[in-house]
Design a protein around this motif. Structure first.
Motif, PDB file in Angstrom:
ATOM      1  N   UNK A  87       0.737  -1.232  -0.088  1.00  0.00           N
ATOM      2  CA  UNK A  87      -0.036  -0.077  -0.053  1.00  0.00           C
ATOM      3  C   UNK A  87       0.782   1.153   0.009  1.00  0.00           C
ATOM      4  N   UNK A  88       2.129   1.213  -0.430  1.00  0.00           N
ATOM      5  CA  UNK A  88       2.962   2.229  -0.769  1.00  0.00           C
ATOM      6  C   UNK A  88       3.723   2.188  -1.725  1.00  0.00           C
ATOM      7  N   UNK A  89       4.259   3.304  -2.504  1.00  0.00           N
ATOM      8  CA  UNK A  89       5.000   3.116  -3.879  1.00  0.00           C
ATOM      9  C   UNK A  89       4.157   3.515  -5.047  1.00  0.00           C
ATOM     10  N   UNK A  90       4.849   3.442  -6.184  1.00  0.00           N
ATOM     11  CA  UNK A  90       4.251   3.869  -7.398  1.00  0.00           C
ATOM     12  C   UNK A  90       2.963   3.175  -7.787  1.00  0.00           C
ATOM     13  N   UNK A  91       3.049   1.849  -7.574  1.00  0.00           N
ATOM     14  CA  UNK A  91       1.886   0.885  -8.113  1.00  0.00           C
ATOM     15  C   UNK A  91       0.531   1.301  -7.338  1.00  0.00           C
ATOM     16  N   UNK A  92       0.647   1.335  -6.090  1.00  0.00           N
ATOM     17  CA  UNK A  92      -0.444   1.750  -5.251  1.00  0.00           C
ATOM     18  C   UNK A  92      -0.826   3.143  -5.375  1.00  0.00           C
ATOM     19  N   UNK A  93       0.000   4.011  -5.668  1.00  0.00           N
ATOM     20  CA  UNK A  93      -0.254   5.370  -5.992  1.00  0.00           C
ATOM     21  C   UNK A  93      -1.133   5.379  -7.319  1.00  0.00           C
ATOM     22  N   UNK A  94      -0.830   4.893  -8.069  1.00  0.00           N
ATOM     23  CA  UNK A  94      -1.636   4.807  -9.503  1.00  0.00           C
ATOM     24  C   UNK A  94      -2.830   4.152  -9.280  1.00  0.00           C
ATOM     25  N   UNK A  95      -3.016   3.014  -8.503  1.00  0.00           N
ATOM     26  CA  UNK A  95      -4.368   2.508  -8.023  1.00  0.00           C
ATOM     27  C   UNK A  95      -5.061   3.452  -7.564  1.00  0.00           C
ATOM     28  N   UNK A  96      -4.599   4.266  -6.318  1.00  0.00           N
ATOM     29  CA  UNK A  96      -5.635   4.994  -5.597  1.00  0.00           C
ATOM     30  C   UNK A  96      -6.041   6.154  -6.508  1.00  0.00           C
ATOM     31  N   UNK A  97      -4.985   6.778  -7.331  1.00  0.00           N
ATOM     32  CA  UNK A  97      -5.359   7.721  -8.282  1.00  0.00           C
ATOM     33  C   UNK A  97      -6.570   7.291  -9.318  1.00  0.00           C
ATOM     34  N   UNK A  98      -6.310   6.165  -9.935  1.00  0.00           N
ATOM     35  CA  UNK A  98      -7.342   5.530 -10.509  1.00  0.00           C
ATOM     36  C   UNK A  98      -8.746   5.439 -10.131  1.00  0.00           C
ATOM     37  N   UNK A  99      -8.664   5.002  -8.688  1.00  0.00           N
ATOM     38  CA  UNK A  99      -9.944   4.862  -7.772  1.00  0.00           C
ATOM     39  C   UNK A  99     -10.652   6.216  -7.833  1.00  0.00           C
ATOM     40  N   UNK A 100      -9.963   7.103  -7.359  1.00  0.00           N
ATOM     41  CA  UNK A 100     -10.390   8.546  -7.175  1.00  0.00           C
ATOM     42  C   UNK A 100     -11.112   8.996  -8.262  1.00  0.00           C
ATOM     43  N   UNK A 101     -10.240   8.926  -9.264  1.00  0.00           N
ATOM     44  CA  UNK A 101     -10.803   9.527 -10.772  1.00  0.00           C
ATOM     45  C   UNK A 101     -12.014   8.746 -11.196  1.00  0.00           C
ATOM     46  N   UNK A 102     -12.040   7.485 -11.121  1.00  0.00           N
ATOM     47  CA  UNK A 102     -13.023   6.587 -11.697  1.00  0.00           C
ATOM     48  C   UNK A 102     -14.528   6.822 -10.959  1.00  0.00           C
ATOM     49  N   UNK A 103     -14.299   6.870  -9.461  1.00  0.00           N
ATOM     50  CA  UNK A 103     -15.564   7.063  -8.796  1.00  0.00           C
ATOM     51  C   UNK A 103     -16.095   8.324  -9.199  1.00  0.00           C
ATOM     52  N   UNK A 104     -15.363   9.358  -9.008  1.00  0.00           N
ATOM     53  CA  UNK A 104     -15.900  10.755  -9.460  1.00  0.00           C
ATOM     54  C   UNK A 104     -16.404  10.772 -10.990  1.00  0.00           C
ATOM     55  N   UNK A 105     -15.728  10.221 -11.940  1.00  0.00           N
ATOM     56  CA  UNK A 105     -15.935  10.223 -13.206  1.00  0.00           C
ATOM     57  C   UNK A 105     -17.565   9.452 -13.499  1.00  0.00           C
TER      58      UNK A 105
END
Length: 561
Positions: A526-544
């Motif tokens: 739950x840290x690092x580039x991979x999880x950061x990308x997953x979290x960003x995608x989750x935020x954008x996808x939920x709002x979109x």
């Protein structure tokens, strides 16, 4: 100066100062909430209020204390406004009407600071500091307390079910963090010319020769906590565009830094308290990416020239202060809508369709870029839990976060917390759009399908997004003085604040009751580039997925015309 260079320098200054203060402030806040020692003034308060600072509460007790405190605060602030006409230092103003008093009381207690009134002609110089400013402190401290309670639950090794003491967290956040920080910010603002006075005003002669009364107030002290506590709301009607509140480009930068500082530094507090600072760095990286992306869109949109007036001026300067220009206005707009602050230094209603749509989207993301004091941290942590659950399902790994398992109860509470705001926004916009009694209040209403009608719809979307996210800023073309708007927006502010808090505290209670388990080969990092990308995608996808149809009827349709 070249606008691009001016924008770059201001952004670099803001980011640079935040980077310098990130570690010391974040670690200091971690020490504040983990210290076993009470200050003398705190010990005195605990004795007077009969509070045992060494006793922790379960989530039921913590939530009950928070809700009781919030209810008492609403009642106190409501009564104070209603009787201000018979109190001293009332500026000759009568008591506030019931509808406005209710809306304002709920607004300031929920850290929204939505204002459906003109401050100079409505609130006295006693009501402002005794009622509104006090809530600026304690409402911000409440948000931080909830975030810290969730962190404690995640680091509990044994399943005791206890998450801290609300009264201790409230007191420490107010006295050890918000009060000294606001004092420093107030001194800086005073050096820039922000006023501090209990006089009602002074007379002057306008350019046309008529006599004008200029309102005065204790601005510097309230302006500081207004920004540092991500509160918003103007002591004067023009808010942070008023020269008495925000006189210079330097004061503008100071206010932007103040409203971003605690939400950003709390990610360091999180990393320090959980014993893994990479966790905090991942969260702040996601916040920065979202903030920077929306800032780039807003700067590009506002730097263009749409329409005859903009082409003549060479930029979209309508509704903006010339002492701040496009860069200072766009930077403030994105920062304020990303932090549930609600302070504005420009008229958001005058922004280009794309720029206005960007600041609306900034709120609809859930205000986690970087969010309000505490609310931003626990908001992005809830989304991180959802990202862990989704990621675990996709790759077949155990859904765990920092040694705490995500079962049916935990993911249900996280989902409910996320769904509160979209439900309030969409229901509020839907009902308002079909009520014939409300369409006349849209300052830009017109024939269906006309640019005026589309922008009027955007104004309504902005209002309910602002209220439900506890932001408080507005598209000023919408008049919200009717009973419907006063009551519906007040309900959105109340539910948008308290329901997620209850769900987050219930989630904290569930984690606190679990024993901490060590990570295994099947645990999703739950840290690092991979999880950061997953979290960003989750935020954008939920709002979109949630808000794209609504945005398509408003800002997107207006931008495409």
């Amino acid at each position: 100066m070249n606008p691009a260079l001016a924008a770059g320098l201001q952004i670099a200054l803001v980011v640079g100062v935040l980077a310098i203060l990130y570690v010391p402030l974040g670690d200091y806040m971690a020490r504040v909430y983990t210290s076993e020692r009470d200050l003398r003034i705190e010990s005195l308060l605990y004795r007077v209020c009969r509070i045992d600072s060494r006793t922790e509460q379960t989530w039921y007790g913590y939530a009950g204390s928070l809700l009781g405190f919030s209810l008492a605060s609403v009642l106190f602030l409501y009564v104070l406004q209603r009787i201000q006409g018979v109190l001293p230092i009332n500026n000759g103003l009568p008591g506030v009407s019931p509808a406005v008093a209710f809306n304002t009381a709920v607004s300031f207690v929920t850290n929204t600071n939505w204002q459906s009134y003109t401050p100079e002609t409505t609130m006295s110089n006693l009501t402002q500091p005794l009622g509104l400013a006090v809530q600026n402190f304690v409402s911000a401290a409440v948000g931080m307390a909830v975030a810290v309670a969730l962190i404690r639950a995640l680091i509990r090794v044994r399943g005791t079910g206890e998450i801290g003491n609300f009264w201790v967290d409230l007191t420490r956040g107010s006295l050890r963090i918000l009060l000294p920080g606001s004092f420093v910010v107030a001194l800086i603002l005073l050096s820039q010319g922000v006023i501090q006075s209990f006089h009602t005003g002074f007379a002057s002669t306008g350019l046309d020769g008529t006599s004008v009364t200029n309102a005065l107030a204790p601005v510097a002290s309230q302006e500081a906590i207004k920004e540092f506590g991500t509160n918003g709301g103007g002591i004067l009607a023009a808010n942070s565009a008023h020269p008495f509140e925000n006189p210079t480009p330097l004061s503008n930068i100071v206010e932007i830094i103040a409203l971003l500082l605690i939400p950003v530094a709390l990610t360091r507090t999180f990393g320090t308290m959980v014993g893994d600072r990479k966790q905090g760095l991942t969260l702040v990286a996601v916040m920065t990416l979202l903030w920077g992306g929306l800032l780039a869109v807003t700067l590009a949109a506002e730097s263009g020239t749409r329409g005859i007036a903009a082409k003549a001026a060479g930029a979209m300067m309508e509704g903006k202060e010339v002492r701040f220009g496009i860069p200072g206005s766009a930077l403030f707009a994105v920062s304020t809508t990303g932090t549930s602050t609600g302070a504005v230094n420009a008229a958001h209603d005058s922004m280009s369709p794309l720029g206005g749509g960007a600041v609306i989207l900034n709120m609809l993301l859930g205000e986690i870029a970087p969010g309000g004091t505490g609310t931003g941290l626990y908001g992005i942590l809830v989304l991180a839990l959802i990202a862990v659950f989704v990621g675990g399902l996709l790759v077949g790994r155990t859904p765990e976060y920092l040694g705490k398992k995500l079962g049916k109860r935990e993911i249900t509470l996280a989902s409910l917390s996320v769904l509160v705001m979209p439900a309030l926004v969409l229901i509020g916009v839907g009902i308002t759009s079909i009520l014939g009694t409300t369409t006349g209040f849209q300052g830009n209403s017109g024939d269906p399908g006309s640019p005026q009608s589309i922008h009027g719809f955007s104004e309504v979307v902005y209002a309910y997004a602002s209220a439900s996210n506890n932001n408080g800023s507005a598209f000023g073309g919408l008049t919200v003085t009717s009973d419907w708007f006063q009551s519906s927006l007040g309900i959105c502010m109340l539910l948008g604040r308290l329901l997620p808090i209850v769900f987050v505290l219930a989630l904290a209670g569930s984690f606190a009751a679990q024993k901490k388990t060590p990570p295994t080969a099947g645990t999703l990092p739950t840290s690092g580039l991979m999880f950061g990308g997953l979290l960003t995608g989750t935020v954008v996808l939920v709002a979109a997925l949630t808000f794209f149809p609504t945005l398509a009827l408003g800002p997107i349709a207006e931008a495409l015309q």
